[in-house]
Write an enzyme that holds these catalytic residues in place. Sequence first.
Site, PDB file in Angstrom:
ATOM      1  N   LYS A  15     -11.169  12.446 -27.994  1.00  0.00           N
ATOM      2  CA  LYS A  15      -9.916  11.743 -28.335  1.00  0.00           C
ATOM      3  C   LYS A  15      -9.648  12.211 -29.970  1.00  0.00           C
ATOM      4  O   LYS A  15     -10.354  12.846 -30.366  1.00  0.00           O
ATOM      5  CB  LYS A  15     -10.151  10.275 -28.145  1.00  0.00           C
ATOM      6  CG  LYS A  15     -10.331   9.544 -26.887  1.00  0.00           C
ATOM      7  CD  LYS A  15      -9.087   9.911 -26.157  1.00  0.00           C
ATOM      8  CE  LYS A  15      -9.278   9.148 -24.542  1.00  0.00           C
ATOM      9  NZ  LYS A  15     -10.316   9.822 -23.805  1.00  0.00           N
ATOM     10  N   SER A  50      -6.783  13.440 -20.349  1.00  0.00           N
ATOM     11  CA  SER A  50      -6.123  12.707 -21.319  1.00  0.00           C
ATOM     12  C   SER A  50      -5.830  13.336 -22.682  1.00  0.00           C
ATOM     13  O   SER A  50      -5.016  12.972 -23.534  1.00  0.00           O
ATOM     14  CB  SER A  50      -7.107  11.387 -21.692  1.00  0.00           C
ATOM     15  OG  SER A  50      -8.126  11.899 -22.415  1.00  0.00           O
TER      16      SER A  50
END
Lengths: 426, 97
Positions: free
Chosen positions: B55, B18
């Site tokens: 993230k 991701s």
Amino acid sequence: MVLATVLIDGNNFYASCEAVVDPAVIGRPLVVLSNNDGCIVSRSAEARALGIAMGTPYFKVRAQLERHGVVVRSSNYALYADMSQRLMSTLERWVEDLEIYSIDEAFGLLHRPAGGDLGDWGRALRRQVLCHLGLPVAVGIAGTKVLAKIANRAAKVDPARGGVLDLAAVADVEALLETIAIEDVWGIGRRLARWCRLRGVAHARALRDMPAGELRRQCGVVGLRLQQELQGHACLPLISVAPAKQETCVSRSFSEPVQSLAQLREALATYLVRAAEKLRQQRQRAGAITVFARTSPFAPASFYSASATVTLPLASNDTAVLLAAALPLAERLFRPHRALAKAGVLLQQLQPDDLLQHHLLVPTTPEQQRRRERLMAVIDGLNRRYGRGAVQWAACGLQPAWAMRRSRLSRAATTCLAQIPRVLAR
Amino acid sequence: MLVRDPGCTVLLRVGGVSMQGAGIGDGDLLVVDCGLEPRPGQVVVARLGDGFTVKRLVRWRGGLALAAAHPAYPLLPLPADGDHQLLGVARCVIRRC
């Protein structure tokens, strides 16, 4: 300027370290077991709340732990030692002088600003350790070591204090000292506590105010110092440089009884290899080696214990030299039909490794000496880099059945590249 | 260059894709500094429930959220009362050539 002494220690240190590297256990009851998965040595707050006592043998409460869904971990000393080092290096920046007292506990010295309360300082320190390392600590601040210990204890017991207490900011110190049972005063052993109790001295305040002469007669200058410290006169200095070690010991209980000479030799060799490694780290040589072994103390009728010592002609920290000297001693410890439960190695007569005396009967040229030292350095380097046991001595055996039981070991999450935790990018 | 303060630096192994858009691939080693306060715009490591996540921290509707660097992954809002914790800032990525 007035000096303040602080005592900083980790809350449930081992259990807290386990939660730092494995968030899945946060908020769950968790216990850490001693070597060989023997007894409970650390409990998370949630495990304490279940009423699980410190020191309980694991086998006795195994069913209870399972019923409550308690997470059980073997002692992961690689992890705890690394977290300890990180903690101490942070603390060093916050105080002027630091004495590392144990794996999760340190005394510090700093100047107290005129009329100032160090509570805010303590709270900032606590916040930083929690934020940077994920470890909760308690901070006790006072004028002496003994009082700092008491402040630390009070900071932990009362949740309203938020883990930090400066004794100088406490309005009623008398009352606080009366809440500290005599057994919980630092430096009071079991015998002395009983003696105090018999005289009606039940808490720290009473000890502080008892006649000095009486205390002196019973326990000499040690007791007097303790009393002085309670009165706020510092007389136990900080020991910031650890004194050179006089002895180095490595001993372990076996996971199952050792019944053969070959196994005993393997175990002693394993402990000796580890002890020699420590010795080189300490930059010392050993002049004598003692090996010892005993059966289980829980079977007193057949209890057997023995030790044997050898003096080296020339002090050494060369594993091969130490093994050659110590392994023949195994025969003197071993008795058929005596199931050994524990053995160990003690290196004695330690001396700095730069002061090597030569010996007429053990001729070694400086060149030979340097080659051996380089060899040891290479072995230590490989074992540091690729994990302990990457280079092993054949005398230690390959698949020892007696090796310490650590069935619930967590990962060496901060010290071994192959075992670092995963971070998800999903 | 990789490590600002060894005392509060940890290594973590990345699992997942991701963060590919930010140059962080599956199996990479992430050097994380827990001594820096995560700020919006930085790549951060957070604890979400019982796992660690990497993230980018972003401002979102007056609060904060974690954004992936890959179109297939949704934004993860960080409610003020949620079960999460920002642990540190990712400083570097180590990848085998």
